[in-house]
Scaffold this active site. Structure first.
Site, PDB file in Angstrom:
ATOM      1  N   LYS A  22      50.458  39.213  34.407  1.00  0.00           N
ATOM      2  CA  LYS A  22      49.039  39.295  34.786  1.00  0.00           C
ATOM      3  C   LYS A  22      48.236  39.997  33.691  1.00  0.00           C
ATOM      4  O   LYS A  22      47.198  39.506  33.255  1.00  0.00           O
ATOM      5  CB  LYS A  22      48.890  40.076  36.088  1.00  0.00           C
ATOM      6  N   ASN A  23      48.744  41.145  33.202  1.00  0.00           N
ATOM      7  CA  ASN A  23      47.933  41.954  32.280  1.00  0.00           C
ATOM      8  C   ASN A  23      47.902  41.388  30.874  1.00  0.00           C
ATOM      9  O   ASN A  23      47.041  41.782  30.077  1.00  0.00           O
ATOM     10  CB  ASN A  23      48.396  43.411  32.316  1.00  0.00           C
ATOM     11  N   ARG A  93      38.520  43.872  38.035  1.00  0.00           N
ATOM     12  CA  ARG A  93      38.654  45.184  37.376  1.00  0.00           C
ATOM     13  C   ARG A  93      38.718  44.999  35.866  1.00  0.00           C
ATOM     14  O   ARG A  93      38.310  45.826  35.099  1.00  0.00           O
ATOM     15  CB  ARG A  93      39.939  45.859  37.835  1.00  0.00           C
ATOM     16  N   CYS A 117      36.939  51.735  41.154  1.00  0.00           N
ATOM     17  CA  CYS A 117      38.249  51.111  41.180  1.00  0.00           C
ATOM     18  C   CYS A 117      39.031  51.645  42.376  1.00  0.00           C
ATOM     19  O   CYS A 117      38.657  52.571  43.040  1.00  0.00           O
ATOM     20  CB  CYS A 117      38.995  51.425  39.891  1.00  0.00           C
ATOM     21  N   ARG A 122      37.129  53.931  36.282  1.00  0.00           N
ATOM     22  CA  ARG A 122      37.696  53.213  35.141  1.00  0.00           C
ATOM     23  C   ARG A 122      36.722  53.409  33.975  1.00  0.00           C
ATOM     24  O   ARG A 122      35.852  52.597  33.745  1.00  0.00           O
ATOM     25  CB  ARG A 122      37.886  51.728  35.437  1.00  0.00           C
ATOM     26  N   PRO A 123      36.820  54.524  33.235  1.00  0.00           N
ATOM     27  CA  PRO A 123      35.842  54.784  32.165  1.00  0.00           C
ATOM     28  C   PRO A 123      36.001  53.786  31.029  1.00  0.00           C
ATOM     29  O   PRO A 123      37.060  53.184  30.866  1.00  0.00           O
ATOM     30  CB  PRO A 123      36.179  56.189  31.705  1.00  0.00           C
ATOM     31  N   ASP A 125      34.475  54.774  27.863  1.00  0.00           N
ATOM     32  CA  ASP A 125      33.939  55.511  26.701  1.00  0.00           C
ATOM     33  C   ASP A 125      34.688  55.194  25.410  1.00  0.00           C
ATOM     34  O   ASP A 125      34.084  55.094  24.333  1.00  0.00           O
ATOM     35  CB  ASP A 125      33.955  57.021  26.973  1.00  0.00           C
ATOM     36  N   GLN A 126      36.002  54.984  25.502  1.00  0.00           N
ATOM     37  CA  GLN A 126      36.767  54.683  24.284  1.00  0.00           C
ATOM     38  C   GLN A 126      36.481  53.273  23.781  1.00  0.00           C
ATOM     39  O   GLN A 126      36.488  53.017  22.580  1.00  0.00           O
ATOM     40  CB  GLN A 126      38.281  54.847  24.561  1.00  0.00           C
ATOM     41  N   ASP A 305      52.071  51.564  36.504  1.00  0.00           N
ATOM     42  CA  ASP A 305      51.968  50.459  37.470  1.00  0.00           C
ATOM     43  C   ASP A 305      53.243  50.291  38.292  1.00  0.00           C
ATOM     44  O   ASP A 305      53.277  49.464  39.200  1.00  0.00           O
ATOM     45  CB  ASP A 305      51.626  49.149  36.761  1.00  0.00           C
ATOM     46  N   ARG A 397      46.459  39.477  44.522  1.00  0.00           N
ATOM     47  CA  ARG A 397      45.717  39.476  43.249  1.00  0.00           C
ATOM     48  C   ARG A 397      46.692  39.431  42.075  1.00  0.00           C
ATOM     49  O   ARG A 397      46.378  38.919  41.009  1.00  0.00           O
ATOM     50  CB  ARG A 397      44.919  40.787  43.108  1.00  0.00           C
TER      51      ARG A 397
HETATM   52  C1  EPZ Z   1      45.349  48.651  32.175  1.00  0.00           C
HETATM   53  O1  EPZ Z   1      44.184  49.225  32.741  1.00  0.00           O
HETATM   54  C2  EPZ Z   1      46.011  47.872  33.286  1.00  0.00           C
HETATM   55  N1  EPZ Z   1      45.103  46.818  33.745  1.00  0.00           N
HETATM   56  C3  EPZ Z   1      46.349  48.794  34.459  1.00  0.00           C
HETATM   57  O2  EPZ Z   1      47.092  48.021  35.388  1.00  0.00           O
HETATM   58  C4  EPZ Z   1      47.254  49.918  33.958  1.00  0.00           C
HETATM   59  O3  EPZ Z   1      47.455  50.854  34.996  1.00  0.00           O
HETATM   60  C5  EPZ Z   1      46.628  50.620  32.751  1.00  0.00           C
HETATM   61  O4  EPZ Z   1      46.263  49.664  31.729  1.00  0.00           O
HETATM   62  C6  EPZ Z   1      47.592  51.622  32.120  1.00  0.00           C
HETATM   63  O5  EPZ Z   1      48.747  50.942  31.701  1.00  0.00           O
HETATM   64  C7  EPZ Z   1      45.043  45.692  33.020  1.00  0.00           C
HETATM   65  O6  EPZ Z   1      45.733  45.536  32.022  1.00  0.00           O
HETATM   66  C8  EPZ Z   1      44.105  44.649  33.535  1.00  0.00           C
HETATM   67  P1  EPZ Z   1      43.677  52.313  30.344  1.00  0.00           P
HETATM   68  P2  EPZ Z   1      43.090  49.923  31.771  1.00  0.00           P
HETATM   69  O7  EPZ Z   1      42.415  52.071  29.620  1.00  0.00           O
HETATM   70  O8  EPZ Z   1      43.059  49.227  30.475  1.00  0.00           O
HETATM   71  C9  EPZ Z   1      41.609  56.593  30.571  1.00  0.00           C
HETATM   72  C10 EPZ Z   1      47.592  46.975  37.406  1.00  0.00           C
HETATM   73  O9  EPZ Z   1      48.085  47.483  38.425  1.00  0.00           O
HETATM   74  N2  EPZ Z   1      40.521  55.958  29.817  1.00  0.00           N
HETATM   75  O10 EPZ Z   1      44.975  52.223  29.608  1.00  0.00           O
HETATM   76  O11 EPZ Z   1      41.826  50.054  32.551  1.00  0.00           O
HETATM   77  C11 EPZ Z   1      41.698  56.052  31.996  1.00  0.00           C
HETATM   78  O12 EPZ Z   1      40.837  56.780  32.849  1.00  0.00           O
HETATM   79  C12 EPZ Z   1      46.515  47.711  36.658  1.00  0.00           C
HETATM   80  O13 EPZ Z   1      47.951  45.878  36.899  1.00  0.00           O
HETATM   81  C13 EPZ Z   1      39.482  56.759  29.358  1.00  0.00           C
HETATM   82  O14 EPZ Z   1      39.449  57.962  29.597  1.00  0.00           O
HETATM   83  O15 EPZ Z   1      43.759  51.375  31.617  1.00  0.00           O
HETATM   84  C14 EPZ Z   1      43.142  56.283  32.342  1.00  0.00           C
HETATM   85  O16 EPZ Z   1      43.307  57.636  32.761  1.00  0.00           O
HETATM   86  C15 EPZ Z   1      46.055  48.953  37.417  1.00  0.00           C
HETATM   87  N3  EPZ Z   1      38.479  56.177  28.652  1.00  0.00           N
HETATM   88  C16 EPZ Z   1      43.861  56.100  31.005  1.00  0.00           C
HETATM   89  O17 EPZ Z   1      42.865  56.212  29.992  1.00  0.00           O
HETATM   90  C17 EPZ Z   1      38.471  54.824  28.359  1.00  0.00           C
HETATM   91  O18 EPZ Z   1      37.533  54.351  27.694  1.00  0.00           O
HETATM   92  C18 EPZ Z   1      44.541  54.757  30.839  1.00  0.00           C
HETATM   93  O19 EPZ Z   1      43.569  53.749  31.062  1.00  0.00           O
HETATM   94  C19 EPZ Z   1      39.538  54.033  28.829  1.00  0.00           C
HETATM   95  C20 EPZ Z   1      40.556  54.624  29.547  1.00  0.00           C
END
Ligand code: EPZ
Length: 426
Positions: A22-23, A93, A117, A122-123, A125-126, A305, A397
């Site tokens: 999926k991802n 999402r 979410c 789901r920030p 900023d990065q 996950d 989903r």
């Molecule tokens: C992806 O979400 C996955 N979703 C999530 O899977 C997964 O939990 C996550 O990566 C971590 O592996 C998809 O791939 C569609 P992140 P993503 O940006 O990209 C913080 C599932 O069940 N962060 O790696 O949104 C954030 O708050 C889903 O399939 C910032 O602070 O996750 C979190 O604490 C749920 N600022 C951490 O980083 C940012 O700009 C990891 O988030 C971005 C993220």
């Protein structure tokens, strides 16, 4: 309303085939926007999140066809306006991934921010930091994120947080930028590598994916391609956890064992037998599970996950286990559902302390989000008695043919349609 009803206690046996990731799909489908040709994507799972992101592209003007069950053919050349409105993305999402692709192709993009979410904020900023370094300005107006650049020029991005989404989005925005972009502290998940391989199959120049430094040398044009995406490591891990919960002996096929290493190691620590083959793993559990501690980390650490699913089986392990959710702020909402089944779990911030009990007891529970719903299935299979799981739309989903696949390995599971009046509580 639909429910999943499970009568627990059946040991699992037989073979189950894992679907495409999926991802990976929700990152690669937006990436097609960058192409000047038709892309044929194979091993695509038939699940709502994937179908939604494909429908968004179609509503923006791309031509999307499904010549076979797990194949999508997308021609993005009809997309004129790089705008994804709220009514398109509100269920998604992963809609933020459209920002990088549309910015990379059109030097501007407008994508609605989806609501909150299932587990915290789901920030982005990065993501925006990366776009800024490539020369794009952003604003948030009326719930829409708007990004725009006169010209995208490669730059040096050092991520403050290891973020899958930010790594994906910056790769997409950089693919056709002028010059080189370096992403440091990049995410290393298998689907990041899959995205890089897909981009390179279109003629991009992405190096180092899978390490924490990814270099993207921008190219002028990306062409059409045919690409088969990787199998889903989390779907595979979920079926491995199900065998650990219910007991039995199951061959899980169409997997890449290397992607499952942290899950395999943790289950072995609990006493589960796991045999690795080229494209399959065999999972056997006969004895009682041993307690262990889990800390979720970016890949190659234990995947967040899989956190709800592993917690579900630790509720029936001998001893006290500690689960540390170090990636997300609030990913324990499913715990109260497990407690309805008799689990003894206390949550304090990012830590859950689990006192193992002999066996969970079936109860009516809810799927509070995608992986929490998967954890309810894992728990129900190992519990005694009947469990009814509501809000299964969350589960469907991200898990293709979930009821049929579990039925195929001996689970007493069915999908039930009920017309229970939804009783509004204050
Ligand atoms: C992806 O979400 C996955 N979703 C999530 O899977 C997964 O939990 C996550 O990566 C971590 O592996 C998809 O791939 C569609 P992140 P993503 O940006 O990209 C913080 C599932 O069940 N962060 O790696 O949104 C954030 O708050 C889903 O399939 C910032 O602070 O996750 C979190 O604490 C749920 N600022 C951490 O980083 C940012 O700009 C990891 O988030 C971005 C993220």
């Amino acid at each position: 309303m639909e429910k999943i009803v499970i009568n627990g206690g059946n040991r699992l046996h037989g073979t189950v085939k894992i679907s495409g990731a999926k991802n990976a799909a929700v990152a690669i489908i937006p990436a097609v926007v960058l192409s000047d040709g038709i892309c044929r994507l194979e091993n695509i799972p038939d699940i709502q999140d994937v179908n939604l992101i494909a429908r968004i592209l179609e509503q923006m003007g791309a031509r999307v066809t499904k010549p076979e069950k797990d194949v999508l053919e997308i021609d993005p050349r009809g997309i004129r306006e790089p705008v994804a409105t709220y009514d398109l993305v509100r269920h998604m999402r992963a809609s933020s991934y459209l920002l990088g692709a549309l910015l990379g192709k059109f030097s501007r993009a407008e994508v609605a921010l989806p609501g909150g979410c299932d587990f915290g904020v789901r920030p982005v900023d990065q993501h925006l930091k990366g776009f800024g370094i490539l020369g794009a300005k952003h604003s948030v107006e009326g719930g829409m994120i708007k990004v725009k650049a006169d010209k995208l020029v490669g730059g040096h991005v050092y991520l403050d947080v290891v973020s899958v989404g930010a790594t994906v989005n910056i790769m997409l925005a950089a693919a056709k930028a002028e010059g080189r972009t370096t992403i440091e502290n990049a995410a290393k998940e298998p689907h990041i590598v899959d995205l890089a391989n897909f981009l390179n199959s279109m003629g991009a120049d992405v190096r180092g994916a899978g390490t924490d430094v990814i270099k993207v040398n921008g190219v002028k044009r990306l062409g059409g391609t045919t690409y088969s995406i990787i199998p889903d490591q989390i779907e595979a891990g979920t079926y491995m956890a199900a065998v650990a919960s219910a007991g039995g002996d199951v061959m899980i096929t169409n997997v890449i064992p290397k992607h499952l290493e942290s899950i395999t190691a943790k289950l072995r620590e609990m006493g589960v037998i796991i045999e690795e083959y080229d494209e399959a793993v065999r999972v056997i559990r006969n004895n009682r599970l041993r307690r262990c501690n889990v800390k979720t980390m970016p890949h190659p650490g234990f995947p967040t996950d899989m956190q709800p699913q592993i917690a579900a089986i630790l509720t029936m392990a001998d001893g006290t286990s500690i689960v540390n959710e170090a990636v997300w702020d609030n990913r324990f909402r499913y715990v109260e559902e497990l407690c309805r089944m008799g689990a003894e779990i206390s949550v304090d911030g990012k830590l859950a302390v689990i006192e193992g009990i002999d066996q969970l007891k079936g109860a009516p529970v809810k799927a509070t989000d995608l992986r929490a719903g998967a954890a309810m299935i894992v728990a129900a299979l190992g519990a005694s008695g009947t469990t009814e799981i509501e809000d299964i739309r969350h589960i469907e989903r991200g898990y293709e043919n979930v009821v049929e696949k579990f039925k195929g390995i001996g689970a007493d599971i069915k999908r039930v349609y009920t017309n229970d009046p939804v009783i509004q509580t204050a």
